[in-house]
Design a protein around this motif. Structure first.
Motif, PDB file in Angstrom:
ATOM      1  N   GLY A   1       1.149  -1.175   0.373  1.00  9.67           N
ATOM      2  CA  GLY A   1       0.254  -0.166   0.074  1.00  9.67           C
ATOM      3  C   GLY A   1       0.525   1.140  -0.220  1.00  9.67           C
ATOM      4  N   ALA A   2       0.172   2.437  -0.352  1.00 10.59           N
ATOM      5  CA  ALA A   2       1.125   2.830  -0.149  1.00 10.59           C
ATOM      6  C   ALA A   2       1.423   4.027   0.771  1.00 10.59           C
ATOM      7  CB  ALA A   2      -0.038   4.955  -0.193  1.00 10.59           C
ATOM      8  N   ASP A   3       1.389   3.801   2.260  1.00 10.63           N
ATOM      9  CA  ASP A   3       2.544   4.143   3.503  1.00 10.63           C
ATOM     10  C   ASP A   3       3.241   3.306   3.535  1.00 10.63           C
ATOM     11  OD1 ASP A   3       0.011   5.520   3.538  1.00 10.63           O
ATOM     12  OD2 ASP A   3      -1.333   4.003   5.227  1.00 10.63           O
ATOM     13  N   SER A   4       3.281   1.716   3.343  1.00 10.19           N
ATOM     14  CA  SER A   4       4.430   1.087   3.767  1.00 10.19           C
ATOM     15  C   SER A   4       5.083   1.178   2.209  1.00 10.19           C
ATOM     16  CB  SER A   4       4.195   0.024   3.865  1.00 10.19           C
ATOM     17  OG  SER A   4       3.457  -1.096   3.088  1.00 10.19           O
ATOM     18  N   SER A   5       4.674   1.794   1.104  1.00  9.63           N
ATOM     19  CA  SER A   5       5.774   1.906  -0.042  1.00  9.63           C
ATOM     20  C   SER A   5       6.285   3.094   0.066  1.00  9.63           C
ATOM     21  CB  SER A   5       4.795   1.959  -1.446  1.00  9.63           C
ATOM     22  OG  SER A   5       3.986   0.707  -1.668  1.00  9.63           O
ATOM     23  N   ALA A   6       5.640   4.334   0.514  1.00  9.78           N
ATOM     24  CA  ALA A   6       6.678   5.485   0.561  1.00  9.78           C
ATOM     25  C   ALA A   6       7.829   5.009   2.340  1.00  9.78           C
ATOM     26  CB  ALA A   6       6.291   6.602   1.166  1.00  9.78           C
ATOM     27  N   LEU A   7       7.436   3.920   3.129  1.00 14.90           N
ATOM     28  CA  LEU A   7       8.415   4.142   3.960  1.00 14.90           C
ATOM     29  C   LEU A   7       9.828   3.061   3.381  1.00 14.90           C
ATOM     30  CD1 LEU A   7       9.042   4.441   6.709  1.00 14.90           C
ATOM     31  CD2 LEU A   7       7.629   2.043   7.879  1.00 14.90           C
ATOM     32  N   LEU A   8       8.966   1.721   2.339  1.00 16.94           N
ATOM     33  CA  LEU A   8      10.122   1.667   2.386  1.00 16.94           C
ATOM     34  C   LEU A   8      11.017   2.100   1.582  1.00 16.94           C
ATOM     35  CD1 LEU A   8      11.294  -1.611   1.975  1.00 16.94           C
ATOM     36  CD2 LEU A   8       9.549  -1.627   0.191  1.00 16.94           C
ATOM     37  N   ARG A   9      10.447   3.153   0.445  1.00 19.51           N
ATOM     38  CA  ARG A   9      11.078   3.370   0.068  1.00 19.51           C
ATOM     39  C   ARG A   9      12.577   4.619   0.461  1.00 19.51           C
ATOM     40  NH1 ARG A   9      10.380   2.906  -6.394  1.00 19.51           N
ATOM     41  NH2 ARG A   9       8.745   1.184  -6.027  1.00 19.51           N
TER      42      ARG A   9
ATOM     43  N   VAL B  14       3.584  12.410  11.159  1.00 17.60           N
ATOM     44  CA  VAL B  14       3.321  12.359   9.334  1.00 17.60           C
ATOM     45  C   VAL B  14       1.677  12.247   8.572  1.00 17.60           C
ATOM     46  CG1 VAL B  14       4.498  11.825   7.284  1.00 17.60           C
ATOM     47  CG2 VAL B  14       5.573  11.786   8.866  1.00 17.60           C
ATOM     48  N   PRO B  15       1.795  13.308   7.425  1.00 11.63           N
ATOM     49  CA  PRO B  15      -0.042  12.837   7.714  1.00 11.63           C
ATOM     50  C   PRO B  15      -0.215  12.283   6.567  1.00 11.63           C
ATOM     51  CG  PRO B  15      -0.021  15.089   7.803  1.00 11.63           C
ATOM     52  CD  PRO B  15       1.624  14.657   7.872  1.00 11.63           C
ATOM     53  N   GLY B  16      -1.453  11.200   6.308  1.00  7.86           N
ATOM     54  CA  GLY B  16      -1.183   9.958   4.805  1.00  7.86           C
ATOM     55  C   GLY B  16      -1.506  10.704   3.677  1.00  7.86           C
ATOM     56  N   ALA B  17      -2.116  12.078   3.746  1.00 10.04           N
ATOM     57  CA  ALA B  17      -1.538  12.487   2.655  1.00 10.04           C
ATOM     58  C   ALA B  17      -0.386  12.822   1.372  1.00 10.04           C
ATOM     59  CB  ALA B  17      -2.455  13.891   2.529  1.00 10.04           C
ATOM     60  N   GLU B  18       0.217  12.837   2.707  1.00  8.90           N
ATOM     61  CA  GLU B  18       1.926  13.691   2.424  1.00  8.90           C
ATOM     62  C   GLU B  18       2.556  12.546   1.594  1.00  8.90           C
ATOM     63  OE1 GLU B  18       5.426  15.367   4.702  1.00  8.90           O
ATOM     64  OE2 GLU B  18       3.716  15.598   4.825  1.00  8.90           O
ATOM     65  N   LEU B  19       2.509  11.296   2.282  1.00 10.35           N
ATOM     66  CA  LEU B  19       2.427  10.406   2.305  1.00 10.35           C
ATOM     67  C   LEU B  19       2.854  10.008   0.877  1.00 10.35           C
ATOM     68  CD1 LEU B  19       2.486   7.542   4.618  1.00 10.35           C
ATOM     69  CD2 LEU B  19       4.148   9.740   4.469  1.00 10.35           C
ATOM     70  N   ARG B  20       1.360  10.199  -0.010  1.00  7.55           N
ATOM     71  CA  ARG B  20       0.969   9.566  -1.079  1.00  7.55           C
ATOM     72  C   ARG B  20       1.469  11.249  -2.438  1.00  7.55           C
ATOM     73  NH1 ARG B  20      -3.433   6.131  -2.117  1.00  7.55           N
ATOM     74  NH2 ARG B  20      -4.082   5.645   0.223  1.00  7.55           N
ATOM     75  N   THR B  21       1.891  11.717  -2.145  1.00 10.68           N
ATOM     76  CA  THR B  21       1.913  13.613  -2.267  1.00 10.68           C
ATOM     77  C   THR B  21       3.779  12.887  -3.339  1.00 10.68           C
ATOM     78  OG1 THR B  21       0.683  14.594  -1.415  1.00 10.68           O
ATOM     79  CG2 THR B  21       3.022  15.357  -2.752  1.00 10.68           C
ATOM     80  N   TRP B  22       4.042  12.206  -2.349  1.00 10.53           N
ATOM     81  CA  TRP B  22       5.729  11.893  -2.151  1.00 10.53           C
ATOM     82  C   TRP B  22       6.104  10.801  -2.806  1.00 10.53           C
ATOM     83  CZ3 TRP B  22       9.212   8.181  -0.946  1.00 10.53           C
ATOM     84  CH2 TRP B  22      10.776   8.118  -0.810  1.00 10.53           C
ATOM     85  N   LEU B  23       5.257   9.663  -2.874  1.00 17.01           N
ATOM     86  CA  LEU B  23       5.208   9.261  -4.101  1.00 17.01           C
ATOM     87  C   LEU B  23       4.499   9.181  -4.964  1.00 17.01           C
ATOM     88  CD1 LEU B  23       3.177   6.023  -1.857  1.00 17.01           C
ATOM     89  CD2 LEU B  23       5.849   6.182  -2.486  1.00 17.01           C
TER      90      LEU B  23
ATOM     91  N   GLU C 255       6.041  11.976  -6.569  1.00 15.73           N
ATOM     92  CA  GLU C 255       6.642  13.388  -7.201  1.00 15.73           C
ATOM     93  C   GLU C 255       8.336  11.879  -7.185  1.00 15.73           C
ATOM     94  OE1 GLU C 255       7.391  14.862  -3.389  1.00 15.73           O
ATOM     95  OE2 GLU C 255       6.126  16.353  -3.801  1.00 15.73           O
ATOM     96  N   GLN C 256       7.662  10.140  -6.783  1.00 12.77           N
ATOM     97  CA  GLN C 256       8.829   9.360  -7.153  1.00 12.77           C
ATOM     98  C   GLN C 256       8.459   9.163  -8.155  1.00 12.77           C
ATOM     99  OE1 GLN C 256      11.756   9.653  -5.320  1.00 12.77           O
ATOM    100  NE2 GLN C 256      10.761  11.374  -4.204  1.00 12.77           N
ATOM    101  N   GLY C 257       6.843   9.131  -8.582  1.00 19.36           N
ATOM    102  CA  GLY C 257       6.756   8.471  -9.683  1.00 19.36           C
ATOM    103  C   GLY C 257       6.354   6.894  -9.536  1.00 19.36           C
TER     104      GLY C 257
END
Length: 317
Positions: free
Chosen positions: A22-30, A161-170, A172-174
């Motif tokens: 999912g988005a949250d763990s994807s951002a954390l892993l990357r 960290v707000p959840g929306a910020e994680l999706r925004t960061w992802l 941006e990373q494509g």
């Protein structure tokens, strides 16, 4: 805020990241893989609860291969017992599976610290759920930032960290992620809170994530004090507790000690009604002939001579 949280995160290396896809763990892993190249492992827990689970696993394997991150997959059947919530059953199964993977797959030099991706919105939802159930301090303290389970140290570095910020960061990373269909299921109260209540809080109290986090931290500190008091009182009453020693304590301290005993020794928790009745019965135990046999948590508390005893018939059969 996300990049600052990762920069402030200081686990022992190597590190494992619980990765659902999912988005949250994807951002954390990357983010962790970029900060500590070659020092990050991923563990994916296949719950077997929905048809999409196999697709989640495939996505995780492909992503980890592209990132050069070793992936271990644990399969669990997270069926909940009577009186246990499905979320709680899945959570306990997930932690146990990660601990089992650590022992089986990572070896002696493998990760002993595990990062989880729960974020500020998850913490707010947890607090609101606790309030809706009339929870005490343990519930209002919500999710701890760090704790130990099965010989591992678990971390939640994104709780502010707000959840929306994680999706925004992802974005941006494509980077791609998978969407869990259960996150849109209105049968889960947590989803209703996320979709309907959090936007209202955002409008009325824009800083609600940080203020809720402070309240949870205050509750956690108070709960630590109560935990220390319970341990002190149980040293005096013994484990299992002696009835006469419990009777010598004020009612509030009796309740605190009993909750701690049941949680630590028997992994169960009484309802408010059950605990009040138990306290009344303990107070009435002034003669040898007074019997005590009450449903408490997932089992029963009974009198055994001068002591209390707890048992679960389902476990003893």
């Amino acid at each position: 805020m996300f990049t600052e949280a990762i920069a402030a995160f200081a686990p022992r290396l190597p590190l494992a990241v619980a990765y659902s896809g999912g988005a949250d763990s994807s951002a954390l892993l990357r983010a962790c893989a970029a900060r500590w190249p070659g020092q990050v492992h991923a563990v994916h827990v296949h719950h077997g609860l929905q048809a999409a689970a196999d697709g989640f696993e495939t996505h995780c394997k492909d992503t980890c291969a592209a990132l050069g991150v070793p992936l271990a997959v644990a399969r669990v059947q997270a069926r909940h017992a009577r009186g246990q919530s499905p979320e709680d059953a899945a959570r306990r199964a997930r932690y146990a599976a990660i601990a089992e993977v650590a022992a089986r797959s990572w070896g002696e030099g493998g990760p002993r610290d595990v990062a989880l991706a729960q974020h500020a919105d998850d913490q707010v939802e947890t607090i609101l759920l606790a309030l809706s159930r009339g929870a005490g301090l343990p519930g209002l303290a919500a999710m701890p930032a760090q704790w130990e389970w099965g010989g591992l140290r678990f971390h939640r570095p994104l709780l502010r960290v707000p959840g929306a910020e994680l999706r925004t960061w992802l974005a941006e990373q494509g980077a791609a992620w998978v969407e869990d269909p259960s996150n849109a299921d209105p049968a889960y109260l947590r989803n209703g809170i996320r979709a309907e209540l959090l936007p209202v809080l955002q409008r009325l109290f824009p800083a609600f994530r940080s203020t809720f986090a402070r309240s949870a931290a205050h509750a956690g500190e108070a709960q630590e004090l109560l935990r220390g008091l319970a341990e002190q009182d149980l040293r005096a009453t013994g484990i299992p507790p002696a009835i006469a020693a419990l009777q010598a304590l004020p009612r509030a301290r009796q309740a605190n000690a009993l909750r701690h005993w049941l949680a630590e020794a028997h992994a169960t928790a009484p309802s408010a009604v059950q605990l009040a009745e138990l306290l009344d019965q303990i107070d009435a135990c002034r003669t040898r002939g007074h019997r005590l046999h009450l449903k408490v948590g997932a089992g029963f508390v009974r009198r055994s001579g001068a002591l209390l005893d707890w048992y679960n018939p389902a476990l003893s059969s």
